[in-house]
Motif scaffolding. Structure first.
Motif, PDB file in Angstrom:
ATOM      1  N   GLN A   1      38.704  72.012  32.238  1.00 56.23           N
ATOM      2  CA  GLN A   1      37.450  72.731  32.403  1.00 56.23           C
ATOM      3  C   GLN A   1      36.829  73.088  31.048  1.00 56.23           C
ATOM      4  O   GLN A   1      37.532  73.465  30.110  1.00 56.23           O
ATOM      5  CB  GLN A   1      37.669  74.017  33.210  1.00 56.23           C
ATOM      6  CG  GLN A   1      38.112  73.773  34.642  1.00 56.23           C
ATOM      7  CD  GLN A   1      38.342  75.066  35.396  1.00 56.23           C
ATOM      8  OE1 GLN A   1      38.477  76.136  34.807  1.00 56.23           O
ATOM      9  NE2 GLN A   1      38.379  74.983  36.721  1.00 56.23           N
ATOM     10  N   LEU A   2      35.505  72.964  30.964  1.00 54.97           N
ATOM     11  CA  LEU A   2      34.764  73.298  29.750  1.00 54.97           C
ATOM     12  C   LEU A   2      33.765  74.409  30.054  1.00 54.97           C
ATOM     13  O   LEU A   2      33.101  74.396  31.095  1.00 54.97           O
ATOM     14  CB  LEU A   2      34.033  72.073  29.202  1.00 54.97           C
ATOM     15  CG  LEU A   2      34.925  70.896  28.776  1.00 54.97           C
ATOM     16  CD1 LEU A   2      34.062  69.720  28.331  1.00 54.97           C
ATOM     17  CD2 LEU A   2      35.866  71.314  27.653  1.00 54.97           C
ATOM     18  N   ALA A   3      33.666  75.368  29.148  1.00 49.98           N
ATOM     19  CA  ALA A   3      32.749  76.488  29.340  1.00 49.98           C
ATOM     20  C   ALA A   3      31.304  76.035  29.164  1.00 49.98           C
ATOM     21  O   ALA A   3      30.993  75.258  28.255  1.00 49.98           O
ATOM     22  CB  ALA A   3      33.077  77.601  28.355  1.00 49.98           C
ATOM     23  N   GLU A   4      30.437  76.505  30.046  1.00 49.07           N
ATOM     24  CA  GLU A   4      29.006  76.257  29.896  1.00 49.07           C
ATOM     25  C   GLU A   4      28.446  77.160  28.796  1.00 49.07           C
ATOM     26  O   GLU A   4      29.120  78.085  28.326  1.00 49.07           O
ATOM     27  CB  GLU A   4      28.291  76.537  31.229  1.00 49.07           C
ATOM     28  CG  GLU A   4      28.765  75.680  32.396  1.00 49.07           C
ATOM     29  CD  GLU A   4      28.368  74.220  32.240  1.00 49.07           C
ATOM     30  OE1 GLU A   4      27.433  73.948  31.447  1.00 49.07           O
ATOM     31  OE2 GLU A   4      28.981  73.362  32.908  1.00 49.07           O
ATOM     32  N   LYS A   5      27.230  76.899  28.379  1.00 51.29           N
ATOM     33  CA  LYS A   5      26.604  77.713  27.336  1.00 51.29           C
ATOM     34  C   LYS A   5      26.537  79.172  27.776  1.00 51.29           C
ATOM     35  O   LYS A   5      26.050  79.485  28.853  1.00 51.29           O
ATOM     36  CB  LYS A   5      25.197  77.186  27.043  1.00 51.29           C
ATOM     37  CG  LYS A   5      24.517  77.898  25.878  1.00 51.29           C
ATOM     38  CD  LYS A   5      23.164  77.289  25.578  1.00 51.29           C
ATOM     39  CE  LYS A   5      22.490  77.994  24.400  1.00 51.29           C
ATOM     40  NZ  LYS A   5      21.167  77.391  24.093  1.00 51.29           N
ATOM     41  N   GLY A   6      27.071  80.062  26.953  1.00 50.63           N
ATOM     42  CA  GLY A   6      27.085  81.479  27.271  1.00 50.63           C
ATOM     43  C   GLY A   6      28.261  81.930  28.108  1.00 50.63           C
ATOM     44  O   GLY A   6      28.426  83.118  28.354  1.00 50.63           O
ATOM     45  N   GLU A   7      29.099  80.996  28.532  1.00 53.08           N
ATOM     46  CA  GLU A   7      30.259  81.332  29.359  1.00 53.08           C
ATOM     47  C   GLU A   7      31.487  81.525  28.484  1.00 53.08           C
ATOM     48  O   GLU A   7      31.701  80.799  27.516  1.00 53.08           O
ATOM     49  CB  GLU A   7      30.511  80.225  30.383  1.00 53.08           C
ATOM     50  CG  GLU A   7      31.630  80.534  31.380  1.00 53.08           C
ATOM     51  CD  GLU A   7      31.829  79.416  32.388  1.00 53.08           C
ATOM     52  OE1 GLU A   7      32.508  79.650  33.403  1.00 53.08           O
ATOM     53  OE2 GLU A   7      31.292  78.310  32.156  1.00 53.08           O
ATOM     54  N   ASP A   8      32.312  82.507  28.838  1.00 53.03           N
ATOM     55  CA  ASP A   8      33.543  82.774  28.107  1.00 53.03           C
ATOM     56  C   ASP A   8      34.637  81.818  28.585  1.00 53.03           C
ATOM     57  O   ASP A   8      34.958  81.799  29.773  1.00 53.03           O
ATOM     58  CB  ASP A   8      33.988  84.219  28.347  1.00 53.03           C
ATOM     59  CG  ASP A   8      35.162  84.628  27.466  1.00 53.03           C
ATOM     60  OD1 ASP A   8      35.801  83.732  26.857  1.00 53.03           O
ATOM     61  OD2 ASP A   8      35.454  85.839  27.396  1.00 53.03           O
ATOM     62  N   PRO A   9      35.217  81.010  27.690  1.00 50.78           N
ATOM     63  CA  PRO A   9      36.280  80.081  28.096  1.00 50.78           C
ATOM     64  C   PRO A   9      37.461  80.778  28.759  1.00 50.78           C
ATOM     65  O   PRO A   9      38.159  80.180  29.586  1.00 50.78           O
ATOM     66  CB  PRO A   9      36.695  79.418  26.777  1.00 50.78           C
ATOM     67  CG  PRO A   9      35.514  79.582  25.873  1.00 50.78           C
ATOM     68  CD  PRO A   9      34.899  80.889  26.263  1.00 50.78           C
ATOM     69  N   HIS A  10      37.685  82.054  28.409  1.00 44.17           N
ATOM     70  CA  HIS A  10      38.802  82.790  28.985  1.00 44.17           C
ATOM     71  C   HIS A  10      38.594  83.087  30.463  1.00 44.17           C
ATOM     72  O   HIS A  10      39.528  83.478  31.164  1.00 44.17           O
ATOM     73  CB  HIS A  10      39.033  84.088  28.219  1.00 44.17           C
ATOM     74  CG  HIS A  10      39.462  83.882  26.795  1.00 44.17           C
ATOM     75  ND1 HIS A  10      38.567  83.806  25.749  1.00 44.17           N
ATOM     76  CD2 HIS A  10      40.691  83.696  26.240  1.00 44.17           C
ATOM     77  CE1 HIS A  10      39.212  83.609  24.622  1.00 44.17           C
ATOM     78  NE2 HIS A  10      40.497  83.534  24.891  1.00 44.17           N
ATOM     79  N   ASP A  11      37.358  82.934  30.943  1.00 43.93           N
ATOM     80  CA  ASP A  11      37.082  83.168  32.355  1.00 43.93           C
ATOM     81  C   ASP A  11      37.395  81.943  33.211  1.00 43.93           C
ATOM     82  O   ASP A  11      37.357  82.018  34.442  1.00 43.93           O
ATOM     83  CB  ASP A  11      35.607  83.554  32.552  1.00 43.93           C
ATOM     84  CG  ASP A  11      35.284  84.913  31.937  1.00 43.93           C
ATOM     85  OD1 ASP A  11      36.213  85.724  31.788  1.00 43.93           O
ATOM     86  OD2 ASP A  11      34.098  85.154  31.606  1.00 43.93           O
ATOM     87  N   LEU A  12      37.685  80.821  32.570  1.00 43.57           N
ATOM     88  CA  LEU A  12      37.991  79.596  33.305  1.00 43.57           C
ATOM     89  C   LEU A  12      39.434  79.613  33.793  1.00 43.57           C
ATOM     90  O   LEU A  12      40.322  80.180  33.146  1.00 43.57           O
ATOM     91  CB  LEU A  12      37.762  78.375  32.409  1.00 43.57           C
ATOM     92  CG  LEU A  12      36.339  78.195  31.854  1.00 43.57           C
ATOM     93  CD1 LEU A  12      36.291  76.997  30.917  1.00 43.57           C
ATOM     94  CD2 LEU A  12      35.342  78.008  32.996  1.00 43.57           C
TER      95      LEU A  12
END
Length: 224
Positions: free
Chosen positions: A151-162
């Motif tokens: 999974q890759l974080a979208e713009k503005g998304e925190d990678p830790h939330d994935l």
């Protein structure tokens, strides 16, 4: 007849206290596993046009099932890839039509238990026009099941939330990531941080459960 309601509430209060303790114990066991479940890369920064050694470390990932293999897919923008020979793993290299390494599979000679942390590494070279971020999707194979860290974080998304983020390396203009500078024992340091967080949160859950049981016991004694 007047004592019947009091007696009927006692088992319920005791049950609530026991439930609190069980919940705390469950959180104690579950939180460290969640906190340590990921595949990380170190260092997470390299300079454009430079080279360095990337270490992919992991723990858990498939519940209680030991890890048997890691398949790391290479992103575009790498000039060279050279997996590190390690006596604990066999290595299979896949190449694309251009002759460059497209994926590397590390297979453990002995499955890695969930209470141990494993790591594999490779040397990579970057082009001058390498993109600003390099994502390395990883498939963690286990004795039972597998986890795809893609999974890759979208713009503005925190990678830790994935739920299952792919390891990502940031490419700088130079300086910070020059010469592939790697902190000493990165896998050990990351493991210690994860364990400390998991133990702290788990201890909090256990204390909450014990507190609930104490309150229930005191209430039971007052009613007795």
């Amino acid at each position: 007849m007047s004592h019947t309601p009091i007696r009927s509430r006692r088992p319920r209060r005791a049950l609530l206290g026991a439930s609190g303790l069980v919940g705390g114990l469950a959180l104690t066991l579950a939180v460290p596993a969640m906190a340590g479940a990921h595949v990380s890369v170190s260092p997470d920064q390299l300079a454009a046009g430079d080279h360095g050694v990337l270490t992919f470390s992991f723990a858990h990932g498939c519940g209680t099932s030991p890890t048997t293999a890691l398949r790391v897919t290479m992103p575009d923008g790498l000039a060279s890839v050279a997996p590190t020979l390690d006596g604990d793993w066999t290595i299979q290299v896949e190449r694309g039509d251009d002759g460059l390494v497209s994926a590397v599979t590390y297979t453990a000679l002995t499955p890695v238990p969930t209470d141990l942390r494993g790591a594999v590494s490779m040397s990579v070279g970057l082009d001058e026009d390498t993109p600003e971020t390099l994502a390395f999707p990883v498939v963690q194979q286990c004795v039972d099941g597998a986890t795809e860290w893609t999974q890759l974080a979208e713009k503005g998304e925190d990678p830790h939330d994935l739920d299952a983020p792919a390891p990502v390396v940031t490419v700088t203009d130079g300086g910070e990531g020059a010469h592939g500078t790697t902190p000493a024992h990165p896998a050990t340091a990351t493991a210690a941080d994860d364990d400390a967080l998991g133990i702290g949160l788990g201890a909090g859950g256990l204390l909450a459960g014990v507190a609930a049981l104490v309150v229930a016991v005191l209430a039971f004694r007052r009613r007795a």
